[in-house]
Design a protein around this motif. Structure first.
Motif, short mmCIF file in Angstrom:
data_model
loop_
_atom_site.label_atom_id
_atom_site.label_comp_id
_atom_site.label_asym_id
_atom_site.label_seq_id
_atom_site.Cartn_x
_atom_site.Cartn_y
_atom_site.Cartn_z
N VAL A 28 -7.89 0.20 -2.41
CA VAL A 28 -8.81 0.33 -1.28
C VAL A 28 -10.22 -0.11 -1.67
CG1 VAL A 28 -9.94 2.01 0.23
CG2 VAL A 28 -7.46 2.10 -0.11
N ILE A 29 -10.63 0.23 -2.90
CA ILE A 29 -11.94 -0.22 -3.39
C ILE A 29 -11.99 -1.74 -3.43
CG2 ILE A 29 -13.39 -0.35 -5.46
CD1 ILE A 29 -13.75 2.24 -3.95
N ARG A 43 0.08 -4.02 10.20
CA ARG A 43 0.70 -2.71 10.01
C ARG A 43 0.74 -1.97 11.35
NH1 ARG A 43 -2.24 0.45 5.47
NH2 ARG A 43 -0.25 1.53 5.33
N PRO A 44 1.89 -1.42 11.72
CA PRO A 44 2.01 -0.72 13.01
C PRO A 44 0.96 0.38 13.18
CG PRO A 44 4.18 -1.08 12.07
CD PRO A 44 3.19 -1.50 11.02
N ARG A 73 -1.70 -1.09 -14.16
CA ARG A 73 -0.44 -0.82 -13.45
C ARG A 73 -0.48 -1.43 -12.05
NH1 ARG A 73 -0.88 4.32 -15.88
NH2 ARG A 73 -1.74 5.19 -13.94
N LEU A 74 -1.62 -1.33 -11.40
CA LEU A 74 -1.77 -1.92 -10.07
C LEU A 74 -1.56 -3.43 -10.14
CD1 LEU A 74 -2.62 -1.99 -7.08
CD2 LEU A 74 -5.01 -2.06 -7.86
N LEU A 82 0.81 -1.21 0.00
CA LEU A 82 0.00 0.00 0.00
C LEU A 82 0.84 1.26 0.00
CD1 LEU A 82 -3.11 -0.57 2.32
CD2 LEU A 82 -3.10 0.10 -0.10
N ASP A 83 1.89 1.27 0.79
CA ASP A 83 2.73 2.47 0.90
C ASP A 83 3.56 2.72 -0.36
OD1 ASP A 83 1.76 2.79 3.44
OD2 ASP A 83 3.46 1.80 4.41
N GLN A 84 3.64 1.73 -1.26
CA GLN A 84 4.43 1.86 -2.48
C GLN A 84 3.58 2.26 -3.68
OE1 GLN A 84 6.41 -1.95 -2.94
NE2 GLN A 84 6.82 -2.08 -0.74
N LEU A 85 2.26 2.33 -3.50
CA LEU A 85 1.38 2.63 -4.62
C LEU A 85 1.19 4.13 -4.79
CD1 LEU A 85 -1.44 -0.01 -3.92
CD2 LEU A 85 0.57 -0.25 -5.41
N THR A 86 0.90 4.52 -6.03
CA THR A 86 0.56 5.92 -6.29
C THR A 86 -0.83 6.20 -5.72
OG1 THR A 86 -0.55 5.46 -8.39
CG2 THR A 86 1.85 5.78 -8.46
#
Length: 289
Positions: free
Chosen positions: A29-30, A125-126, A59-60, A17-21
């Motif tokens: 998320v959808i 995830r923290p 791309r995802l 998630l943190d690496q996605l645009t």
């Protein structure tokens, strides 16, 4: 029967998630919110639902490691089959003799448990953990705990610990017909701790959805295939429960509960200590009578 994928698409997404645009994350998320339904649609339908372009979806999918959209959809279909399995439809572990064979079978199971535990740890995830702790640490927020037919044991574990640490904790363990009473007066000030794993339980889902509709914050403990409650939950812990057995593994969820209890105790120790001392004093007086 289709074999179980080692890593679900949901796991892949949460790890990245943190690496996605921003637009890729929007589509992700959808997908997670109504997993896996959006991904089973065409590229155009998925893109329209997420309000992104078709190339964004592709791309995802590529970032998740799929060479083609068809491969991505096949993985989702395999998962959909896996999430509906019961102990009767899983591969049965046959007894294959005694002695050394039994030791080998135990070792094999233990290895699969260790693998599931390690995978689950990396799925937490923290920020998600800290967010759930913040809700549970707030004494002004009543906490309601509910599990399903099997996960009620996990709900009870949570309740028995939480009631030692704080006030306003309720366990729903009565007949479904009485559950509606627990929704009276529910607002955004309430927190619901819910447990729902594959072969998801409709009454638990409806209860969580109604609580969320009334504004309650939902903390969900589920599996790698995601309960439908993930669509309304504030915090979702989707852990690895599939192991070398007809039965799913509760250990990762149980350990996460214990980790939360440990963290709550550490954060609020003066209040927790005072509460436990008062409880012990009351118990001693009752025992002396």
């Amino acid at each position: 029967m289709t074999s179980l994928p080692h890593t679900t698409v949901a796991e892949m997404i949460r790890r990245r998630l943190d690496q996605l645009t921003p637009t890729e994350r929007k589509a992700a998320v959808i997908l997670l919110g109504n997993y896996p339904v959006p991904g089973l649609q065409t590229v155009a339908q998925f893109a329209k639902q997420a309000d992104v372009s078709n190339p964004t979806i592709l791309r995802l999918i590529a970032k998740l490691g799929f060479g083609a959209y068809a491969d991505f959809q096949q993985r989702l279909r395999d998962e959909l089959e896996a999430r509906l399995r019961s102990p009767l439809t899983k591969d049965i572990l046959a007894a294959d003799g005694k002695g050394a064979a039994e030791v080998a079978a135990f070792a094999k199971y233990w290895e699969s448990v260790s693998s599931a535990m390690a995978a689950s740890m990396h799925l937490i995830r923290p920020s998600e953990f800290d967010g759930a702790i913040a809700l549970l640490a707030d004494d002004s927020r009543p906490v309601t705990v509910l599990g399903g037919r099997l996960t009620s044991s996990l709900a009870l574990q949570s309740y028995l610990h939480l009631r030692e640490l704080r006030s306003n904790v309720t366990l729903i363990d009565s007949q479904t017909a009485t559950w509606a009473e627990h929704l009276l007066g529910v607002t955004s000030a309430n927190t619901y701790l819910l447990f729902d794993i594959r072969r998801y339980q409709d009454d638990v889902i409806r209860m969580g959805q109604e609580a969320a509709a009334r504004g309650a914050k939902i903390i969900l403990f589920t599996d790698e295939w995601l309960s439908p409650l993930s669509a309304v939950a504030e915090h979702v812990f989707a852990l690895r429960i599939a192991v070398n057995s007809n039965w799913d593994l509760f250990a990762p969820i149980s350990v996460l509960i214990e980790a939360m209890i440990a963290r709550l105790s550490a954060l609020r120790w003066p209040e927790v200590k005072a509460r436990m001392e008062e409880l012990e004093a009351i118990r001693r007086r009752l025992d002396d009578r």
